[in-house]
Scaffold this active site. Structure first.
Site, PDB file in Angstrom:
ATOM      1  N   THR A 128       0.814  -1.226   0.000  1.00 23.51           N
ATOM      2  CA  THR A 128       0.000   0.000   0.000  1.00 23.51           C
ATOM      3  C   THR A 128       0.845   1.272   0.000  1.00 23.51           C
ATOM      4  OG1 THR A 128      -1.403   1.347   1.453  1.00 23.51           O
ATOM      5  CG2 THR A 128      -0.164  -0.376   2.513  1.00 23.51           C
ATOM      6  N   GLU A 130       0.302   3.595   1.843  1.00 18.97           N
ATOM      7  CA  GLU A 130       0.395   4.016   3.248  1.00 18.97           C
ATOM      8  C   GLU A 130       1.798   3.721   3.794  1.00 18.97           C
ATOM      9  OE1 GLU A 130      -1.442   5.779   6.640  1.00 18.97           O
ATOM     10  OE2 GLU A 130      -2.170   5.636   4.590  1.00 18.97           O
ATOM     11  N   TYR A 154      -1.049   0.592  10.721  1.00 17.09           N
ATOM     12  CA  TYR A 154      -1.391  -0.114   9.473  1.00 17.09           C
ATOM     13  C   TYR A 154      -0.216  -0.055   8.486  1.00 17.09           C
ATOM     14  CZ  TYR A 154      -3.477  -0.867   4.854  1.00 17.09           C
ATOM     15  OH  TYR A 154      -3.723  -1.319   3.585  1.00 17.09           O
ATOM     16  N   LYS A 158       2.110  -3.221   7.092  1.00 15.44           N
ATOM     17  CA  LYS A 158       2.224  -3.566   5.669  1.00 15.44           C
ATOM     18  C   LYS A 158       3.680  -3.500   5.211  1.00 15.44           C
ATOM     19  CE  LYS A 158      -2.004  -4.394   4.073  1.00 15.44           C
ATOM     20  NZ  LYS A 158      -2.431  -5.473   3.191  1.00 15.44           N
TER      21      LYS A 158
HETATM   22  P1  NAP Z   1     -11.331  -4.786   2.600  1.00 18.18           P
HETATM   23  O1  NAP Z   1     -12.547  -4.451   1.811  1.00 18.18           O
HETATM   24  O2  NAP Z   1     -11.193  -4.255   3.986  1.00 18.18           O
HETATM   25  O3  NAP Z   1     -11.216  -6.381   2.641  1.00 18.18           O
HETATM   26  C1  NAP Z   1     -10.327  -7.035   3.491  1.00 18.18           C
HETATM   27  C2  NAP Z   1     -10.686  -8.512   3.568  1.00 18.18           C
HETATM   28  O4  NAP Z   1      -9.797  -9.135   4.514  1.00 18.18           O
HETATM   29  C3  NAP Z   1     -12.121  -8.790   4.050  1.00 18.18           C
HETATM   30  O5  NAP Z   1     -12.700  -9.792   3.263  1.00 18.18           O
HETATM   31  C4  NAP Z   1     -11.907  -9.304   5.475  1.00 18.18           C
HETATM   32  O6  NAP Z   1     -12.875 -10.236   5.910  1.00 18.18           O
HETATM   33  C5  NAP Z   1     -10.568 -10.007   5.331  1.00 18.18           C
HETATM   34  N1  NAP Z   1      -9.909 -10.176   6.647  1.00 18.18           N
HETATM   35  C6  NAP Z   1      -9.719  -9.239   7.596  1.00 18.18           C
HETATM   36  N2  NAP Z   1      -9.107  -9.784   8.663  1.00 18.18           N
HETATM   37  C7  NAP Z   1      -8.918 -11.098   8.382  1.00 18.18           C
HETATM   38  C8  NAP Z   1      -8.365 -12.192   9.097  1.00 18.18           C
HETATM   39  N3  NAP Z   1      -7.894 -12.062  10.341  1.00 18.18           N
HETATM   40  N4  NAP Z   1      -8.330 -13.400   8.492  1.00 18.18           N
HETATM   41  C9  NAP Z   1      -8.841 -13.567   7.241  1.00 18.18           C
HETATM   42  N5  NAP Z   1      -9.403 -12.573   6.530  1.00 18.18           N
HETATM   43  C10 NAP Z   1      -9.437 -11.347   7.095  1.00 18.18           C
HETATM   44  O7  NAP Z   1     -10.007  -4.349   1.808  1.00 18.18           O
HETATM   45  P2  NAP Z   1      -9.829  -3.870   0.279  1.00 18.18           P
HETATM   46  O8  NAP Z   1     -10.081  -2.412   0.218  1.00 18.18           O
HETATM   47  O9  NAP Z   1     -10.508  -4.811  -0.634  1.00 18.18           O
HETATM   48  O10 NAP Z   1      -8.252  -4.052   0.131  1.00 18.18           O
HETATM   49  C11 NAP Z   1      -7.688  -5.342  -0.198  1.00 18.18           C
HETATM   50  C12 NAP Z   1      -6.250  -5.377   0.290  1.00 18.18           C
HETATM   51  O11 NAP Z   1      -5.509  -4.315  -0.311  1.00 18.18           O
HETATM   52  C13 NAP Z   1      -6.078  -5.186   1.795  1.00 18.18           C
HETATM   53  O12 NAP Z   1      -4.983  -5.976   2.182  1.00 18.18           O
HETATM   54  C14 NAP Z   1      -5.738  -3.718   1.946  1.00 18.18           C
HETATM   55  O13 NAP Z   1      -4.989  -3.511   3.121  1.00 18.18           O
HETATM   56  C15 NAP Z   1      -4.930  -3.474   0.685  1.00 18.18           C
HETATM   57  N6  NAP Z   1      -4.989  -2.123   0.128  1.00 18.18           N
HETATM   58  C16 NAP Z   1      -6.186  -1.516  -0.087  1.00 18.18           C
HETATM   59  C17 NAP Z   1      -6.203  -0.263  -0.690  1.00 18.18           C
HETATM   60  C18 NAP Z   1      -7.499   0.436  -0.980  1.00 18.18           C
HETATM   61  O14 NAP Z   1      -7.454   1.665  -1.218  1.00 18.18           O
HETATM   62  N7  NAP Z   1      -8.628  -0.256  -1.038  1.00 18.18           N
HETATM   63  C19 NAP Z   1      -4.998   0.362  -1.072  1.00 18.18           C
HETATM   64  C20 NAP Z   1      -3.802  -0.317  -0.859  1.00 18.18           C
HETATM   65  C21 NAP Z   1      -3.805  -1.570  -0.280  1.00 18.18           C
HETATM   66  P3  NAP Z   1     -14.367  -9.758   6.354  1.00 18.18           P
HETATM   67  O15 NAP Z   1     -15.092  -9.542   5.050  1.00 18.18           O
HETATM   68  O16 NAP Z   1     -14.855 -10.913   7.148  1.00 18.18           O
HETATM   69  O17 NAP Z   1     -14.184  -8.499   7.135  1.00 18.18           O
HETATM   70  O1  F7E Z   2      -9.013   8.221   4.495  1.00 17.95           O
HETATM   71  C1  F7E Z   2      -9.409  11.624   5.730  1.00 17.95           C
HETATM   72  C2  F7E Z   2      -8.420  10.736   6.434  1.00 17.95           C
HETATM   73  O2  F7E Z   2      -9.933   6.133   5.491  1.00 17.95           O
HETATM   74  C3  F7E Z   2      -8.592   9.080   3.471  1.00 17.95           C
HETATM   75  C4  F7E Z   2      -7.207   2.239   2.941  1.00 17.95           C
HETATM   76  O3  F7E Z   2      -7.809   1.535   1.893  1.00 17.95           O
HETATM   77  O4  F7E Z   2      -6.033   3.742   1.459  1.00 17.95           O
HETATM   78  C5  F7E Z   2      -6.978   3.686   2.513  1.00 17.95           C
HETATM   79  O5  F7E Z   2      -6.505   4.411   3.653  1.00 17.95           O
HETATM   80  C6  F7E Z   2      -8.322  10.462   4.049  1.00 17.95           C
HETATM   81  C7  F7E Z   2      -7.447  10.459   5.294  1.00 17.95           C
HETATM   82  O6  F7E Z   2      -8.367   6.030   3.506  1.00 17.95           O
HETATM   83  C8  F7E Z   2     -12.617  11.213   7.374  1.00 17.95           C
HETATM   84  O7  F7E Z   2      -7.836  11.387   7.553  1.00 17.95           O
HETATM   85  C9  F7E Z   2     -11.372  12.858   6.728  1.00 17.95           C
HETATM   86  O8  F7E Z   2      -6.518  11.506   5.206  1.00 17.95           O
HETATM   87  O9  F7E Z   2     -10.653   6.809   3.176  1.00 17.95           O
HETATM   88  P1  F7E Z   2      -9.605   6.757   4.190  1.00 17.95           P
HETATM   89  P2  F7E Z   2      -6.815   5.944   3.896  1.00 17.95           P
HETATM   90  O10 F7E Z   2      -6.585   6.193   5.322  1.00 17.95           O
HETATM   91  O11 F7E Z   2      -6.059   6.804   2.937  1.00 17.95           O
HETATM   92  C10 F7E Z   2      -4.748   3.170   1.739  1.00 17.95           C
HETATM   93  C11 F7E Z   2      -3.910   3.299   0.494  1.00 17.95           C
HETATM   94  C12 F7E Z   2      -4.850   1.800   2.280  1.00 17.95           C
HETATM   95  O12 F7E Z   2      -3.988   0.952   2.033  1.00 17.95           O
HETATM   96  C13 F7E Z   2      -5.900   1.558   3.317  1.00 17.95           C
HETATM   97  O13 F7E Z   2      -6.161   0.163   3.444  1.00 17.95           O
HETATM   98  O14 F7E Z   2      -9.559  11.030   4.451  1.00 17.95           O
HETATM   99  N1  F7E Z   2     -10.726  11.705   6.384  1.00 17.95           N
HETATM  100  N2  F7E Z   2     -12.518  12.581   7.345  1.00 17.95           N
HETATM  101  C14 F7E Z   2     -11.476  10.669   6.767  1.00 17.95           C
HETATM  102  N3  F7E Z   2     -11.302   9.349   6.640  1.00 17.95           N
HETATM  103  C15 F7E Z   2     -12.254   8.518   7.126  1.00 17.95           C
HETATM  104  N4  F7E Z   2     -12.118   7.178   6.988  1.00 17.95           N
HETATM  105  N5  F7E Z   2     -13.381   9.007   7.739  1.00 17.95           N
HETATM  106  C16 F7E Z   2     -13.616  10.347   7.898  1.00 17.95           C
HETATM  107  O15 F7E Z   2     -14.620  10.761   8.455  1.00 17.95           O
END
Ligand code: NAP
Ligand code: F7E
Length: 326
Positions: A128, A130, A154, A158
């Site tokens: 990620t 992050e 987080y 990662k």
């Molecule tokens: P998500 O919607 O939060 O899905 C995460 C999945 O992991 C869910 O199915 C969850 O199960 C499962 N999980 C959580 N804890 C677990 C455990 N202890 N054992 C087995 N399974 C578990 O995430 P996503 O947005 O699709 O992202 C997919 C991956 O990419 C994640 O690793 C995330 O950190 C990474 N990532 C996401 C983004 C983004 O912007 N979306 C960006 C960079 C990297 P449940 O359904 O039961 O909760």
């Molecule tokens: O926050 C601000 C918050 O929670 C984005 C995950 O998928 O992307 C994701 O992480 C921004 C941040 O995503 C609220 O402070 C303001 O600056 O949507 P977010 P994230 O933290 O960037 C990375 C790449 C991953 O890998 C992660 O798994 O928005 N923000 N107000 C808020 N964020 C949330 N959630 N809620 C608020 O009310």
């Protein structure tokens, strides 16, 4: 013969799109789910393909190495997409140890299981942006060579997992790709992430079902793409001859405030009339700015996103308008 894929964390946002993508390509798809006290919420995002028997589901929890070993051994997948994680950054400040156990320890469990029981499997690891924290190159972009200095539990978890992937790739000659994906969204995004929270609440306000949207920091900037485009990049990485790391991003950046303004104006409203801020949604340490350079992915994978920021946000708005009017 068709290929066999295992998606770890099958009911996540990305996993649900990836499962559909792989099925279209003719793969046999296995997925893992966790035990949940509410069984119907285990498969909400994959209901269609589960009901049609298109995905073979297995129980696995990343904190239970016995289950990880069993599923990896049993499925003998050609490709393993390790997408499971505690993926919420703010929650990781409240559950730091659990986040580390799942994201770092869980990745170690997957890599060890593959090394011992299924060494032919190619592995994709969900790293990620992050991991960059607030580090950035002089030209305002983050890329594969930018220093990794995370600012959340987080991000730290990662980075540990990302380092393990390099270690196992080099030490045991395993095929492991680590995708450094920037934020990616969709109508299937969890509603406690800022884009989907904003769209859902703005649509409710528009329909008279709510009065205000309460957010945290409006000034951080993110590079937002669509999950559907990003899962294609995951697949492309595993089709290469050699394992590698890739940044997947759009190359554009916007503040949370700009995103909020876009959503409200699309719905014909002035955001300032409805949005309030509350410190409870701010993080103890914030990642201020993300803008990824996807040049390597474009050159080596011929990857190109189909969605724009606007078409993605419009799709999310349309989705919630339709859902809430039902
Ligand atoms: P998500 O919607 O939060 O899905 C995460 C999945 O992991 C869910 O199915 C969850 O199960 C499962 N999980 C959580 N804890 C677990 C455990 N202890 N054992 C087995 N399974 C578990 O995430 P996503 O947005 O699709 O992202 C997919 C991956 O990419 C994640 O690793 C995330 O950190 C990474 N990532 C996401 C983004 C983004 O912007 N979306 C960006 C960079 C990297 P449940 O359904 O039961 O909760
Ligand atoms: O926050 C601000 C918050 O929670 C984005 C995950 O998928 O992307 C994701 O992480 C921004 C941040 O995503 C609220 O402070 C303001 O600056 O949507 P977010 P994230 O933290 O960037 C990375 C790449 C991953 O890998 C992660 O798994 O928005 N923000 N107000 C808020 N964020 C949330 N959630 N809620 C608020 O009310």
């Amino acid at each position: 013969m068709s290929k066999n894929a295992l998606i770890v964390g099958a009911n996540g946002q990305d996993a649900s799109y990836l499962a559909e993508f792989l099925l279209e390509k003719g793969y046999k798809v296995h997925g893992t789910i966790r035990r949940n006290s509410v069984p119907e919420s285990q498969t909400t995002r994959i209901e269609g393909i589960r009901e049609s028997g298109l995905i073979d589901l297995h129980y696995m929890d990343l904190t239970d190495t016995i289950s990880v070993d069993s599923v990896v051994k049993e499925t003998q997948a050609d490709e393993i997409y390790h997408l499971a994680a505690q993926s919420h950054v703010q929650v990781s400040f409240e559950l730091p140890k659990y986040t580390l156990d799942v994201n770092s320890g869980g990745t170690l469990a997957i890599l060890e299981a593959v090394r011992r029981f299924s060494p032919h499997s190619k592995v994709y690891h969900a790293a990620t942006s992050e991991m960059f924290g607030n580090s950035c190159d002089a030209d305002g972009f983050q890329r594969e060579t930018t220093p990794l200095i995370p600012v959340s539990p987080y991000g730290c978890s990662k980075l540990y997992a990302h380092s393990l992937c390099h270690n196992y790739r080099n030490a045991y000659k395993m095929f492991i790709c680590s995708g450094i994906l920037f934020n990616h969204e969709s109508p299937r995004r969890g509603i406690n992430f800022v884009t989907n929270k904003t769209v859902l609440e703005a649509v409710k306000i528009k329909l008279g079902m709510s009065k205000k949207l309460v957010l945290g920091n409006l000034y951080s900037k993110r590079d937002w793409g669509h999950a559907k485009d990003y899962v294609e990049a995951m697949w492309l990485m595993l089709q290469q001859d050699k394992p590698n790391d890739f940044v997947i991003a759009t190359g554009e950046t916007r503040s949370v405030k700009e995103m909020v303004k876009y959503v409200f104006s699309k719905l014909g409203m002035n955001w300032e009339d409805h949005v309030q801020t509350d410190k409870k949604f701010e993080r103890p340490e914030e990642l201020d700015y993300l803008r990824g350079d996807p040049t390597k992915a474009k050159q080596l994978l011929s990857w190109k996103p189909k969605y724009t920021f606007e078409s993605m946000m419009d799709e999310m708005i349309e989705y919630w308008l339709k859902e809430l009017k039902k």
